[in-house]
Design a protein around this motif. Sequence first.
Motif, PDB file in Angstrom:
ATOM      1  N   MET A 125     -28.188  -8.607 -20.630  1.00 12.81           N
ATOM      2  CA  MET A 125     -29.562  -8.910 -20.317  1.00 12.81           C
ATOM      3  C   MET A 125     -29.729  -8.946 -18.791  1.00 12.81           C
ATOM      4  O   MET A 125     -28.985  -9.639 -18.107  1.00 12.81           O
ATOM      5  N   PRO A 126     -30.674  -8.187 -18.233  1.00 13.03           N
ATOM      6  CA  PRO A 126     -30.884  -8.164 -16.788  1.00 13.03           C
ATOM      7  C   PRO A 126     -31.290  -9.536 -16.236  1.00 13.03           C
ATOM      8  O   PRO A 126     -31.962 -10.315 -16.896  1.00 13.03           O
ATOM      9  N   THR A 127     -30.862  -9.785 -15.006  1.00 11.22           N
ATOM     10  CA  THR A 127     -31.184 -11.014 -14.293  1.00 11.22           C
ATOM     11  C   THR A 127     -31.979 -10.647 -13.051  1.00 11.22           C
ATOM     12  O   THR A 127     -31.633  -9.714 -12.338  1.00 11.22           O
ATOM     13  N   SER A 128     -33.069 -11.391 -12.778  1.00  2.00           N
ATOM     14  CA  SER A 128     -33.862 -11.192 -11.575  1.00  2.00           C
ATOM     15  C   SER A 128     -33.482 -12.244 -10.553  1.00  2.00           C
ATOM     16  O   SER A 128     -33.392 -13.429 -10.883  1.00  2.00           O
ATOM     17  N   GLU A 172     -33.292  -6.866  -9.645  1.00  2.00           N
ATOM     18  CA  GLU A 172     -32.863  -6.993 -11.032  1.00  2.00           C
ATOM     19  C   GLU A 172     -31.480  -6.387 -11.170  1.00  2.00           C
ATOM     20  O   GLU A 172     -31.238  -5.268 -10.721  1.00  2.00           O
ATOM     21  N   VAL A 173     -30.585  -7.165 -11.775  1.00  2.00           N
ATOM     22  CA  VAL A 173     -29.211  -6.700 -11.960  1.00  2.00           C
ATOM     23  C   VAL A 173     -28.759  -6.970 -13.385  1.00  2.00           C
ATOM     24  O   VAL A 173     -29.205  -7.912 -14.022  1.00  2.00           O
ATOM     25  N   ASP A 174     -27.861  -6.120 -13.853  1.00  2.00           N
ATOM     26  CA  ASP A 174     -27.272  -6.327 -15.176  1.00  2.00           C
ATOM     27  C   ASP A 174     -26.127  -7.320 -15.114  1.00  2.00           C
ATOM     28  O   ASP A 174     -25.881  -8.044 -16.071  1.00  2.00           O
ATOM     29  N   ASP A 175     -25.436  -7.341 -13.976  1.00  2.00           N
ATOM     30  CA  ASP A 175     -24.274  -8.218 -13.811  1.00  2.00           C
ATOM     31  C   ASP A 175     -24.622  -9.344 -12.847  1.00  2.00           C
ATOM     32  O   ASP A 175     -24.748  -9.112 -11.643  1.00  2.00           O
ATOM     33  N   ASN A 213     -29.330  -1.456  -3.722  1.00  2.00           N
ATOM     34  CA  ASN A 213     -30.704  -1.712  -4.152  1.00  2.00           C
ATOM     35  C   ASN A 213     -31.690  -1.645  -2.988  1.00  2.00           C
ATOM     36  O   ASN A 213     -32.809  -1.159  -3.154  1.00  2.00           O
ATOM     37  N   THR A 216     -26.444 -13.915  -7.351  1.00  2.00           N
ATOM     38  CA  THR A 216     -27.146 -15.056  -7.949  1.00  2.00           C
ATOM     39  C   THR A 216     -26.989 -16.343  -7.140  1.00  2.00           C
ATOM     40  O   THR A 216     -27.807 -17.244  -7.261  1.00  2.00           O
TER      41      THR A 216
END
Length: 155
Positions: A1-4, A17-20, A32, A67
């Motif tokens: 689930m992507p994280t913003s 937005e990243v997947d990891d 990016n 993050t």
Amino acid sequence: MPTSVSLDVNGRAVTIEVDDPGMPLLYALRDNLELKGPRFGCGLGQCGTCAVLLDGEPVLSCETPLTKVANKKVVTLEGLGSPEQPSPVQRAFIDEQAAQCGYCLNGMIIHATALLAKTKNPTVPEIKKALADNLCRCGTHLRIIRAVQRAARNA
């Protein structure tokens, strides 16, 4: 689930937005946001070439998860100045011809900027300590120290 992740980069609010969620800040900046100041060197936090300022403190972006910088201020080499209006540290590095191969340049300038924000007239031992975590392969150490001294005089 992507994280913003929202943060301030060089005075601009951005959301990435990243997947990891463990993706290094370095990758987000370079891939990016297409910022090329911080570089991939060793990927182990041992060379300093990926350094950025995080809320005014130098950090190694290759080992800092994106993050962990949410809602913080990140300044890269590009955020310090421009080719037309370089920062005092960038100008001093140019004037002293402190760059040869360029490998260490980003980390040296970032760490020197952080030092001069706290210490207006650093001694040579203070400069060496502040820059000690940056690996310089070509040996322009004396010109780098002179550049930091020049920047201190001209700030």
